[in-house]
Design a protein around this motif. Sequence first.
Motif, PDB file in Angstrom:
ATOM      1  N   ALA A  52      36.125  36.247  58.091  1.00  0.00           N
ATOM      2  CA  ALA A  52      35.736  35.768  59.420  1.00  0.00           C
ATOM      3  C   ALA A  52      34.727  34.623  59.342  1.00  0.00           C
ATOM      4  O   ALA A  52      34.603  33.832  60.279  1.00  0.00           O
ATOM      5  N   LEU A  53      34.049  34.505  58.195  1.00  0.00           N
ATOM      6  CA  LEU A  53      32.983  33.511  58.072  1.00  0.00           C
ATOM      7  C   LEU A  53      33.306  32.372  57.118  1.00  0.00           C
ATOM      8  O   LEU A  53      32.664  31.318  57.176  1.00  0.00           O
ATOM      9  N   ALA A  54      34.272  32.581  56.232  1.00  0.00           N
ATOM     10  CA  ALA A  54      34.559  31.584  55.207  1.00  0.00           C
ATOM     11  C   ALA A  54      35.538  30.526  55.718  1.00  0.00           C
ATOM     12  O   ALA A  54      36.307  30.765  56.659  1.00  0.00           O
ATOM     13  N   THR A  55      35.502  29.370  55.074  1.00  0.00           N
ATOM     14  CA  THR A  55      36.437  28.306  55.443  1.00  0.00           C
ATOM     15  C   THR A  55      37.855  28.642  54.975  1.00  0.00           C
ATOM     16  O   THR A  55      38.833  28.321  55.652  1.00  0.00           O
ATOM     17  N   ASP A  56      37.958  29.286  53.816  1.00  0.00           N
ATOM     18  CA  ASP A  56      39.270  29.699  53.309  1.00  0.00           C
ATOM     19  C   ASP A  56      39.579  31.119  53.787  1.00  0.00           C
ATOM     20  O   ASP A  56      39.869  32.021  53.005  1.00  0.00           O
ATOM     21  N   TRP A  57      39.530  31.303  55.093  1.00  0.00           N
ATOM     22  CA  TRP A  57      39.662  32.644  55.635  1.00  0.00           C
ATOM     23  C   TRP A  57      41.021  33.263  55.349  1.00  0.00           C
ATOM     24  O   TRP A  57      41.150  34.474  55.188  1.00  0.00           O
ATOM     25  N   ALA A  58      42.067  32.439  55.262  1.00  0.00           N
ATOM     26  CA  ALA A  58      43.413  32.974  55.041  1.00  0.00           C
ATOM     27  C   ALA A  58      43.510  33.665  53.678  1.00  0.00           C
ATOM     28  O   ALA A  58      44.141  34.722  53.544  1.00  0.00           O
ATOM     29  N   LEU A  59      42.872  33.077  52.662  1.00  0.00           N
ATOM     30  CA  LEU A  59      42.905  33.674  51.333  1.00  0.00           C
ATOM     31  C   LEU A  59      42.179  35.015  51.309  1.00  0.00           C
ATOM     32  O   LEU A  59      42.657  35.994  50.731  1.00  0.00           O
ATOM     33  N   LEU A  60      41.019  35.052  51.964  1.00  0.00           N
ATOM     34  CA  LEU A  60      40.267  36.298  51.996  1.00  0.00           C
ATOM     35  C   LEU A  60      40.977  37.346  52.850  1.00  0.00           C
ATOM     36  O   LEU A  60      40.911  38.545  52.566  1.00  0.00           O
ATOM     37  N   ALA A  61      41.652  36.917  53.894  1.00  0.00           N
ATOM     38  CA  ALA A  61      42.431  37.855  54.704  1.00  0.00           C
ATOM     39  C   ALA A  61      43.557  38.455  53.872  1.00  0.00           C
ATOM     40  O   ALA A  61      43.857  39.649  53.975  1.00  0.00           O
ATOM     41  N   LEU A  62      44.187  37.615  53.038  1.00  0.00           N
ATOM     42  CA  LEU A  62      45.234  38.117  52.149  1.00  0.00           C
ATOM     43  C   LEU A  62      44.659  39.127  51.160  1.00  0.00           C
ATOM     44  O   LEU A  62      45.249  40.179  50.917  1.00  0.00           O
ATOM     45  N   ALA A  63      43.473  38.794  50.604  1.00  0.00           N
ATOM     46  CA  ALA A  63      42.821  39.712  49.671  1.00  0.00           C
ATOM     47  C   ALA A  63      42.506  41.038  50.356  1.00  0.00           C
ATOM     48  O   ALA A  63      42.675  42.117  49.773  1.00  0.00           O
ATOM     49  N   GLY A  64      42.037  40.960  51.598  1.00  0.00           N
ATOM     50  CA  GLY A  64      41.741  42.191  52.338  1.00  0.00           C
ATOM     51  C   GLY A  64      42.984  43.025  52.583  1.00  0.00           C
ATOM     52  O   GLY A  64      42.945  44.261  52.507  1.00  0.00           O
ATOM     53  N   THR A  65      44.094  42.358  52.870  1.00  0.00           N
ATOM     54  CA  THR A  65      45.349  43.069  53.088  1.00  0.00           C
ATOM     55  C   THR A  65      45.810  43.775  51.819  1.00  0.00           C
ATOM     56  O   THR A  65      46.250  44.934  51.850  1.00  0.00           O
ATOM     57  N   LEU A  66      45.698  43.076  50.676  1.00  0.00           N
ATOM     58  CA  LEU A  66      46.066  43.676  49.394  1.00  0.00           C
ATOM     59  C   LEU A  66      45.183  44.876  49.081  1.00  0.00           C
ATOM     60  O   LEU A  66      45.656  45.916  48.613  1.00  0.00           O
ATOM     61  N   SER A  67      43.884  44.730  49.359  1.00  0.00           N
ATOM     62  CA  SER A  67      42.951  45.825  49.108  1.00  0.00           C
ATOM     63  C   SER A  67      43.263  47.027  49.995  1.00  0.00           C
ATOM     64  O   SER A  67      43.219  48.185  49.557  1.00  0.00           O
ATOM     65  N   ALA A  68      43.581  46.775  51.258  1.00  0.00           N
ATOM     66  CA  ALA A  68      43.911  47.867  52.183  1.00  0.00           C
ATOM     67  C   ALA A  68      45.179  48.598  51.748  1.00  0.00           C
ATOM     68  O   ALA A  68      45.247  49.839  51.796  1.00  0.00           O
ATOM     69  N   ALA A  69      46.185  47.831  51.320  1.00  0.00           N
ATOM     70  CA  ALA A  69      47.437  48.448  50.871  1.00  0.00           C
ATOM     71  C   ALA A  69      47.199  49.290  49.620  1.00  0.00           C
ATOM     72  O   ALA A  69      47.740  50.398  49.483  1.00  0.00           O
ATOM     73  N   SER A  70      46.375  48.764  48.710  1.00  0.00           N
ATOM     74  CA  SER A  70      46.058  49.505  47.488  1.00  0.00           C
ATOM     75  C   SER A  70      45.321  50.795  47.814  1.00  0.00           C
ATOM     76  O   SER A  70      45.574  51.847  47.226  1.00  0.00           O
ATOM     77  N   HIS A  71      44.403  50.714  48.777  1.00  0.00           N
ATOM     78  CA  HIS A  71      43.660  51.904  49.193  1.00  0.00           C
ATOM     79  C   HIS A  71      44.603  52.980  49.708  1.00  0.00           C
ATOM     80  O   HIS A  71      44.468  54.164  49.365  1.00  0.00           O
ATOM     81  N   ALA A  72      45.576  52.599  50.519  1.00  0.00           N
ATOM     82  CA  ALA A  72      46.504  53.572  51.090  1.00  0.00           C
ATOM     83  C   ALA A  72      47.297  54.289  50.001  1.00  0.00           C
ATOM     84  O   ALA A  72      47.509  55.511  50.065  1.00  0.00           O
ATOM     85  N   VAL A  73      47.721  53.549  48.978  1.00  0.00           N
ATOM     86  CA  VAL A  73      48.510  54.135  47.900  1.00  0.00           C
ATOM     87  C   VAL A  73      47.675  55.092  47.061  1.00  0.00           C
ATOM     88  O   VAL A  73      48.070  56.237  46.796  1.00  0.00           O
ATOM     89  N   VAL A  74      46.497  54.622  46.637  1.00  0.00           N
ATOM     90  CA  VAL A  74      45.670  55.426  45.730  1.00  0.00           C
ATOM     91  C   VAL A  74      45.059  56.621  46.448  1.00  0.00           C
ATOM     92  O   VAL A  74      44.968  57.720  45.894  1.00  0.00           O
ATOM     93  N   ALA A  75      44.627  56.435  47.700  1.00  0.00           N
ATOM     94  CA  ALA A  75      43.943  57.518  48.419  1.00  0.00           C
ATOM     95  C   ALA A  75      44.841  58.738  48.593  1.00  0.00           C
ATOM     96  O   ALA A  75      44.405  59.877  48.384  1.00  0.00           O
TER      97      ALA A  75
ATOM     98  N   THR B 259      47.536  49.090  40.828  1.00  0.00           N
ATOM     99  CA  THR B 259      46.802  48.338  41.842  1.00  0.00           C
ATOM    100  C   THR B 259      45.697  47.467  41.249  1.00  0.00           C
ATOM    101  O   THR B 259      45.150  46.624  41.957  1.00  0.00           O
ATOM    102  N   ALA B 260      45.378  47.652  39.966  1.00  0.00           N
ATOM    103  CA  ALA B 260      44.315  46.860  39.341  1.00  0.00           C
ATOM    104  C   ALA B 260      44.564  45.348  39.449  1.00  0.00           C
ATOM    105  O   ALA B 260      43.629  44.591  39.736  1.00  0.00           O
ATOM    106  N   PRO B 261      45.802  44.855  39.232  1.00  0.00           N
ATOM    107  CA  PRO B 261      46.021  43.415  39.381  1.00  0.00           C
ATOM    108  C   PRO B 261      45.681  42.898  40.780  1.00  0.00           C
ATOM    109  O   PRO B 261      45.179  41.776  40.931  1.00  0.00           O
ATOM    110  N   PHE B 262      45.941  43.698  41.810  1.00  0.00           N
ATOM    111  CA  PHE B 262      45.595  43.278  43.165  1.00  0.00           C
ATOM    112  C   PHE B 262      44.080  43.175  43.331  1.00  0.00           C
ATOM    113  O   PHE B 262      43.571  42.289  44.014  1.00  0.00           O
ATOM    114  N   LEU B 263      43.352  44.081  42.685  1.00  0.00           N
ATOM    115  CA  LEU B 263      41.898  44.029  42.770  1.00  0.00           C
ATOM    116  C   LEU B 263      41.343  42.812  42.048  1.00  0.00           C
ATOM    117  O   LEU B 263      40.377  42.194  42.491  1.00  0.00           O
TER     118      LEU B 263
END
Length: 224
Positions: free
Chosen positions: A186-209, A94-98
């Motif tokens: 929710a606040l950035a202009t490039d919200w789609a990129l940050l939403a993708l990053a959040g999704t990757l982080s959430a998926a990584s959390h589920a696997v590692v946890a 999961t490190a590459p996703f982070l």
Amino acid sequence: MNAEGGPADPVADYEAALTAALHGPGGDKARMIEELRDGLAGTVEAHVGEGKPYEYAARLAVREFGTVEEIAPACQRELTIAQARHTARAAVLTAPFLIACWYLARTSGVPGTAWQLARTAQSLAVHLAGVAIAAALLAASTLAATGALARRLPTPHRLPLVVAWAGTTTSITMAVATLALTVAAALATDWALLALAGTLSAASHAVVASSARASRRCARLTLV
């Protein structure tokens, strides 16, 4: 007597008791139990070949293998190390996703009216990703220590517990990073990129946890 009312099978009872006593990765545990079953079957067959009745031969084979209380600690130790490797591998993968989350958080645009809050959230995500990556480096060292090096050097007794808590720390940072990235999105202009990053982080959390939780349980059993 067994569940169907027939005579009890000492080998089946022994296998069931050991299966209930051990905890670890499903595949590794299944292989361990299968090897034990094959060994017991071979021993029983040898005694039967000497003319002993099956039930007596089965009881004798179980006695020769040792009680569940006697062999479970060594078996659990092996499974605990296997679970530690699973957790370490999950953290490493999961490190590459982070790193991707860190990059997306740094490069996203933020409108002036929401600059401070979004930048704070982005900065938090970046720092948390750094912590998780450090834990992933420890996990990579664990894979080496429990892999090829284990043939030459003994695995430190408390290493699985260290890996379990490193994995827990990683999963917590991923969860908080997900929240921070959601706020930033929710606040950035490039919200789609940050939403993708959040999704990757959430998926990584589920696997590692989930893997870290299993590692903590195995480590506690080994240290008892």
